[in-house]
Design an enzyme around this catalytic site. Structure first.
Site, PDB file in Angstrom:
ATOM      1  CB  CYS A 178      41.169 -70.517  -0.322  1.00 36.56           C
ATOM      2  SG  CYS A 178      40.285 -69.106   0.341  1.00 36.56           S
ATOM      3  CB  CYS A 205      39.936 -66.203   1.269  1.00 35.49           C
ATOM      4  SG  CYS A 205      39.147 -67.369   0.141  1.00 35.49           S
ATOM      5  CE1 TYR A 208      44.556 -74.579   4.481  1.00 37.95           C
ATOM      6  CE2 TYR A 208      44.629 -75.049   6.836  1.00 37.95           C
ATOM      7  CZ  TYR A 208      44.476 -74.152   5.800  1.00 37.95           C
ATOM      8  OH  TYR A 208      44.252 -72.825   6.060  1.00 37.95           O
ATOM      9  CD  GLU A 230      28.037 -95.817  -9.541  1.00 40.59           C
ATOM     10  OE1 GLU A 230      26.985 -96.495  -9.527  1.00 40.59           O
ATOM     11  OE2 GLU A 230      28.779 -95.744 -10.533  1.00 40.59           O
ATOM     12  CG  HIS A 267      26.502 -96.868 -13.252  1.00 39.11           C
ATOM     13  ND1 HIS A 267      27.606 -97.267 -12.539  1.00 39.11           N
ATOM     14  CD2 HIS A 267      26.553 -97.533 -14.443  1.00 39.11           C
ATOM     15  CE1 HIS A 267      28.288 -98.145 -13.238  1.00 39.11           C
ATOM     16  NE2 HIS A 267      27.669 -98.316 -14.406  1.00 39.11           N
ATOM     17  CE  LYS A 295      44.259 -73.843  -1.228  1.00 37.71           C
ATOM     18  NZ  LYS A 295      43.612 -74.101   0.070  1.00 37.71           N
ATOM     19  CD  GLU A 304      45.349 -77.045   0.566  1.00 45.57           C
ATOM     20  OE1 GLU A 304      44.133 -77.313   0.650  1.00 45.57           O
ATOM     21  OE2 GLU A 304      45.809 -75.916   0.841  1.00 45.57           O
TER      22      GLU A 304
END
Length: 448
Positions: A48, A43, A178, A442, A437, A51, A182
């Site tokens: 990760c 990682c 993935y 939302e 908002h 990346k 990616e």
């Protein structure tokens, strides 16, 4: 005093191994950890973290263009791969130092060398030194899988992609998961011509069908090419250094780099597990019970090497649970239900819980709510790219059993929403929450 050199010896200083070492030491255990590459594991070192930094860098390609619509006079900009690569590696080195410091602060002995299992309670270092431990924890993670075919030695994996000498103008990426999607987004934004080659007909297996179809549509619009049902036959290295990729059912493709992202396998080869009787599954993963204990009572395993859920936060949870259970007197079992996940594609995906297909299969009667919209930023920037949010609800109980999102900042929004799914909240609970908002998030409380 114990007759062993250590109470715990950890093989692998990745996310799971470091967490287990630190927590076990904090409970008073005498701990050692061996790592033959760099402290931090996949990682931090080649996964990760670097990346995600490349993903951030890639986003500037569109952000700089969009800024003109927001009043900024941005000139045409040139991308410098060398600078980003070196900055990312500098950050990786910084993080590696912090991980090492954490172990040092907790008085964990670190052996910067390879270690293998020499017995149920014995490890052997690369120089032949043998050490004993009451318990051994294997946390060696996973390793990129490269299928065997002629010329496969010319391909790179996610291990090497962060160290490329120069940015390839043409990239072929093998795989549909993935990692493939990616890096397709990353290289495409950097200006490379990207072709994803998949031996099957689907990207992102396991993700909701509508969400993955939306990513495919957007990716093609951005210029990424896809070849489905196209198995690799061979890679030929040409005299000028380029590569010709030969595929089943397709014309050959000439590229400057070929990245194989065909999944990851448990990193158990040569560790000595089978020799001491540790049971492995058909994929080479260590079989463990809910307490992370293998078939040999003194040997445990956590993280990707067990092939349960290959996610860094899961490995960390498993390492913590192991240390608390064995050394802290706090029996802990990891809950694998409703684990959120993300794909840092362009745009990114966030998901938690059951897909629509899984829910129909398991529950029968469900309700599905969707919001298909253009983010406010995209509207002003003149981008037609649309976000898609999807909520899957158990019709019998009104409980939200799945959330799936693709769009700007989807993983950031999904993390908080995953708490609601994990807690078993209902569609009515979402409806009763006042919208924030104007925001993209939302939409989750306005679904009709």
């Amino acid at each position: 005093m114990s007759n062993f050199d250590y109470d715990l010896f950890v093989i692998g200083a990745g996310s799971g191994g470091v967490r287990a070492s630190r927590i076990a030491a904090s409970h008073g255990a005498r701990v050692a950890v061996a790592e033959d590459y760099r402290v931090g594991g996949t990682c931090v070192i080649r996964g990760c973290v670097p990346k995600k930094l490349l993903v951030y860098g890639a986003h500037f390609a569109e952000d700089l263009k969009d800024a003109r619509h927001f009043g900024w006079d941005v000139p045409d900009c040139k991308f410098d791969w060398d600078r980003l690569r070196d900055n990312v590696q500098a950050e990786v080195t910084r993080l590696e130092g912090l991980y090492g410091q954490t172990l040092e602060n907790h008085k964990v002995t670190v052996f910067k060398t390879r270690a293998t299992i020499a017995g149920p309670q014995k490890v052997r270092l690369a120089d032949g030194t043998e050490l004993t431990a009451e318990r051994i924890l294997v946390a060696t993670g996973g390793w990129p899988h490269v299928p065997e075919f002629p010329g496969s030695e010319h391909a790179i994996t996610s291990n090497e992609v962060f160290h490329l000498d120069k940015l390839p103008k043409r990239v072929v990426i093998a795989g549909g998961g993935y990692i493939a999607n990616e890096f397709a987004g990353i290289f495409n934004e950097f200006g490379s011509k990207v072709t994803i080659v998949n031996r099957g007909d689907t990207i992102l297996r396991g993700y909701d069908e509508q969400i993955r179809d939306r990513l495919l549509q957007i990716s093609m619009t951005k210029g990424i090419d896809f070849k489905f049902n196209a198995p690799f036959e061979k890679i030929v290295k040409n005299d000028d250094g380029t590569l010709t990729v030969h595929l089943g059912g397709c014309e050959p493709i000439v590229a400057d780099a070929v990245l194989v992202a065909a999944g990851r396998v448990p990193n158990t080869k040569g560790v000595g597990l089978e020799e001491v009787g540790v049971d492995l599954d058909d994929h080479g993963a260590i079989k463990v019970d809910e307490s992370n204990q293998s078939s040999v009572p003194s040997i445990y395993a956590v993280g990707d090497v067990t092939n349960r859920i290959q996610l860094t936060p899961v490995a960390i949870r498993e390492g913590q649970a192991f240390a608390d259970s064995v050394f802290g007197g706090k029996p802990t079992v990891v809950d694998y239900q409703n684990v959120p996940s993300a794909v840092f594609s362009h745009p990114p995906i966030g998901a938690v819980g059951m897909t629509e297909a899984e829910a129909r299969n398991k529950l029968g009667s469900i309700r599905v709510y969707t919001s298909d919209f253009r983010a406010m930023k995209n509207v002003l920037a003149g981008r037609n790219e649309r976000a898609l949010y999807k909520m899957v609800v158990n019709a019998a109980t009104d409980q939200v059993v799945g959330l799936h999102m693709i769009g700007p900042d989807a993983p950031e929004i999904l993390q908080a929403a995953a708490i609601a799914v994990k807690a078993g909240l209902t569609k009515a609970d979402f409806d009763n929450t006042v919208a924030l908002h104007p925001s993209m998030a939302e939409e989750l409380v306005l679904l009709k």
